[in-house]
Scaffold this motif. Sequence first.
Motif: not given
Lengths: 365, 333
Positions: A206-210, A355-365, B71-78, B97-100
């Motif tokens: 989730i930290n990549t541009p996908i 629903a799956a796309v909406l539910r999927f979070s690209r964050r960890l929190d 994790r906050m700095l790369c946007g994984l945590l708010k 926009a940051l991820k790439p």
Amino acid sequence: MRPVRIFAIMRKELLQLKRDRISLAMIVGIPIMQILLFGYAINMDVRNLRAAVADQANTHSSRQFVASLAQTQILVIEKAVATPQQLQDLLRAGQISVGVHLPFDFDRRVLDKHRAAAHLLVDGSDPTILGVANQLVNVPLGAMPAAQGLSNVRNIEVRPFYNPERRTAVNVVPGLVGVILTLTMMMFTAVAIVRERERGNLELLINTPISTAQLMIGKVLPYIAIGLIQLALAIAVGRTLFQVPVHGSMLELYVAASVFIAANLSLGLFVSTVAKTQFQAMQVTFFVLLPSILLSGFVFPFDGMPDIARWLGEALPITHFIRITRGIMLKGASISELSHEILALLAFTTIAMSAAVLRFSRRLD
Amino acid sequence: MAFQFRSRCRAAVIHGESRNAMNNEFAISARGLSKSFGDLTAVRGLDLDLPRAQIYGFLGPNGSGKTTAIRMLCGLLKPTSGGAQVLGLSVPGSSDALKPRIGYMTQKFSLYGDLTVLENMQFIADIYALRRQQRKSRIDFLLDDYNLSEKASQLAGTMSGGQKQRLALACAVLHQPELLLLDEPTSAVDPRNRRDFWSKLFELADAGTAILVSTHYMDEAERCHRLAILDHGVKVADGTPAQLQASTGMTVLEIHAQSPREAQIALLANTAIASVTQLGIRLRVLVSDSHKDAAALVASTLHEHGIQSEITKADASLEDVFVASTLQSAEER
Ligand SMILES: Nc1ncnc2c1ncn2[C@@H]1O[C@H](COP(=O)(O)OP(=O)(O)O)[C@@H](O)[C@H]1O
Ligand SMILES: [Mg+2]
């Protein structure tokens, strides 16, 4: 949207699957095992029930009647005894499933509409055998399953329509294909995202541009192919070993199955976005699997169920798929006649995937 | 005024903000970044200015909030409050926009153990949508440069800690990011591999990459161009290693005594002495600069207990800096 990302996910999924021997074995093993099990071991065929006869009349017509009962192959007459009491003893001891009692006045009773000519003593503790007895006679059941009237020999010749030999495999395989696909397809995607989360891959991903949609599509597409392979295996086993027919178009069957597979995969993905662990994902899969077996018309006739069970059944993809497979395989229906069911499956896929796309979070929190 | 203890921090924040509003010389500038998990505040009011083309260290013990901050700095945590500009983009707002443009190496190995080295690299290259030619040349270059060529067809999960870490770094830099975030990259790596790893980091920094690396090793922190010390989610000090060592506000003494254990107990009883650490047969003692003659204070304390000793003055190590600054923040808490 660049497809290269979708291809990357697809390729990765297939590579991982290639190295996961147990999952690979399951892809092949589950359809073959299930069809074999249902075809051989779980035999609901109305055949070869052990029976004994107490022919007290012992006339030409009574002997002929016994012979014609044996000809149906539903009963195998293993013993001849003297009295109905002996039939009951054999039944209680579990040595026979059906006892045929022909009274002394059998010839006269055959002519009398108001009296039963023969009595079938049936082991009512087994619903399947009871069902068999009901196929042998054409009169309503009395209160006591142990003493049934058999008024007309010709009743035995009644044949059901699409499965003239009344063979279980023919009834079961089209529905069983749906159960197999529900189980394996949901399982694959239900653990798909949870597993990456548990193994820590997701934090990188989730930290990549996908994008979420690319990820989901890439995870679904390879398994559609896997599901079609399973379908092909199940049908091959059903055809060669149990002569299960495919009266309609094979191509249409595969097209319809692709939509059904996509529906299950999308549902699995949705489960995967909700479950916290792979174990939870499995549990939810089985939670869906049970009604899929019970409420889809696979085991119980759909029309005989109460309204609420039917509504629940309609919400399950498998209910629509079983109508499709029975239609195409047994009745020779075309896909255009089944367009309602296809549309229902498409709608289900769209909703579950969104629903799956909406539910999927690209964050960890 | 790049280095200050937290007590002197406020002026610097204002200073930093006014400077940052006008230009974009920093790869990261965070202000008041905070994150709470329920009752626990994992990161509290973090201010950070990370220059480009430099290695910036996050030094702190386990649980001090390093991972949460990254994790906050790369946007994984708010963030619960505060925010950051990363490569000129505001986080968490523009993290897509940051991820790439960033590379992230997670604390736990997060590539696929059931894929080979090469397959992992191809996967990452495709996820970043590298052009075909670039994909091949980058992978070939990195396989060679990171000593992975012979391992190309080995499953990543079967490799040693050092090899996994090289692969993870190779994948994090595959798309040539402007900013690298490395979360305890060397925790499972032996000293030799660590040295090699750091020479790679210096190469990358020289080529213009800004690098944020978290660690709990003092010797690694010493290699950073600049570093911040985190303790219980709070930045207790920051600056270059030399600046930090020059301004601990403490006098460092080394003591040779016949019975170091007894000497330690005697010194700890004196509240004027900030910290006593045993290093083999020596003791390392920190005394606040507010006491004029630290050596005399220690000598008299030991004399009172009848302990013979030899006292020499020492330069502050990063470990001393760490002890001094965490002591100070503990007092404030
Ligand atoms: N998702 C989370 N939920 C609750 N607490 C968390 C979570 N992530 C981290 N923490 C807590 O926040 C604190 C800081 O953790 P972390 O940032 O991982 O520290 P470090 O990386 O320096 O070891 C720890 O006390 C940890 O238990
Ligand atoms: Mg950490």
